[in-house]
Design an enzyme around this catalytic site. Structure first.
Site, mmCIF file in Angstrom:
data_model
loop_
_atom_site.group_PDB
_atom_site.id
_atom_site.type_symbol
_atom_site.label_atom_id
_atom_site.label_comp_id
_atom_site.label_asym_id
_atom_site.label_seq_id
_atom_site.Cartn_x
_atom_site.Cartn_y
_atom_site.Cartn_z
ATOM 1 N N SER A 107 -45.566 45.648 -41.076
ATOM 2 C CA SER A 107 -44.457 44.801 -41.494
ATOM 3 C C SER A 107 -43.876 44.060 -40.300
ATOM 4 O O SER A 107 -43.974 44.505 -39.154
ATOM 5 C CB SER A 107 -43.355 45.660 -42.129
ATOM 6 O OG SER A 107 -42.169 44.914 -42.356
ATOM 7 N N TYR A 156 -38.377 52.938 -43.088
ATOM 8 C CA TYR A 156 -39.456 51.970 -43.285
ATOM 9 C C TYR A 156 -39.948 51.416 -41.954
ATOM 10 O O TYR A 156 -41.155 51.408 -41.676
ATOM 11 C CB TYR A 156 -38.956 50.841 -44.184
ATOM 12 C CG TYR A 156 -39.974 49.779 -44.495
ATOM 13 C CD1 TYR A 156 -40.988 50.022 -45.419
ATOM 14 C CD2 TYR A 156 -39.914 48.530 -43.889
ATOM 15 C CE1 TYR A 156 -41.915 49.043 -45.724
ATOM 16 C CE2 TYR A 156 -40.839 47.541 -44.183
ATOM 17 C CZ TYR A 156 -41.837 47.806 -45.107
ATOM 18 O OH TYR A 156 -42.766 46.823 -45.402
#
Length: 271
Positions: A140, A153
């Site tokens: 990400s 995350y």
């Protein structure tokens, strides 16, 4: 001729969203694909739509080593060999650091980080036996730049970057290339969760697709402001990058993070 003629690739989180688009595109380019997910009905429907000669669905909880072994076995039995993996499955939880329950943090680690590790471990021997292959991990933008409310995350996606580099070094001599895709805001429930940035119970899954919720207009306005290209990305755009890293066009690329974020990481315009 397709860019992936003769290739056999496992794609996790393939029942919808980015994973579905990757499975469809890879099949269009000549690959045979094993779609793994825990959304059985949706995954089976996608595989059936692609076609039985090109696609097979397997239940794959990426946290379970046995499920990975089953996916590899299915690829071998159905298509004869395995020479590619896209580690796409993932989950997201929006939560302030001090409000994050330990159980929730561990859940994200198990799916995103441990799941990626298990996938690479499961396929490495098969790829070597096939004479080489590719692994594309999905991390990400948040692995490269801080973002509030994404402690669990961001931590797991940064770990995927580290694992990718190590795997690329260890597997290069076996003809296996390992790279990592770093998407920014992509139009899935991960970018459009309930109560987005509201710190309630908002959550999202990396294999999802757009929801059309009441928060869409506000989120589109946010992404138009912070992303230089002034829009959210599309799952098929990520799929095309995964295709590039899986095919011969990227034959001299390994161990690299490749950002696909509309310019977000470059900075935010003040105008």
């Amino acid at each position: 001729m397709g860019k992936l003629d003769g290739r056999v690739v496992i794609i996790s989180g393939a029942a919808r969203g980015q994973g579905e688009q990757e499975a469809r595109l890879f099949a269009e380019e000549g690959a045979r694909v094993v779609l793994g997910d825990v959304l059985d009905e949706q995954g089976e429907a996608v595989a059936e739509d692609i076609g039985g000669e090109r696609a097979a669905y397997v239940r794959l909880d990426v946290r379970e080593e046995g499920d990975w072994a089953g996916a590899v076995a299915l690829a071998r039995e159905r298509f004869g060999h395995l020479d590619g993996l896209v580690n796409n499955a993932g989950v997201l939880r929006f939560r302030e650091l001090t409000e994050t329950p330990v159980a929730e943090y561990r859940e994200v680690v198990e799916v995103n980080q441990v799941g990626c590790f298990l996938g690479m471990k499961a396929v490495a021997g098969e790829l070597e036996a096939a004479g080489g292959g590719t692994i594309v991990n999905v991390a990400s933008y948040a692995a490269l730049s801080g973002m509030a409310f994404l402690t669990s995350y961001a931590a797991t996606k940064a770990a995927i970057l580290g694992m990718t580099r190590v795997a690329a070094l260890e597997l290069a001599g076996k003809g296996i290339r390992v790279n990592v895709v770093c998407p920014g805001a992509i139009d899935t429930p991960m970018a459009r969760p309930p109560d987005a940035f509201g710190l309630g119970s908002g959550s999202g899954s990396g294999s999802g697709s757009g929801t059309g919720s009441g928060t869409d207009d506000a989120l589109d306005a946010l992404y138009a402001k912070v992303v230089p290209q002034a829009r959210i990305g599309r799952p098929e755009e990520v799929a095309r990058l995964a295709l590039f890293l899986t095919g011969e066009d990227s034959s001299y690329i390994t161990g690299q993070p490749v950002v696909i974020d509309g310019g977000w990481l470059a900075g935010v315009s003040v105008f």
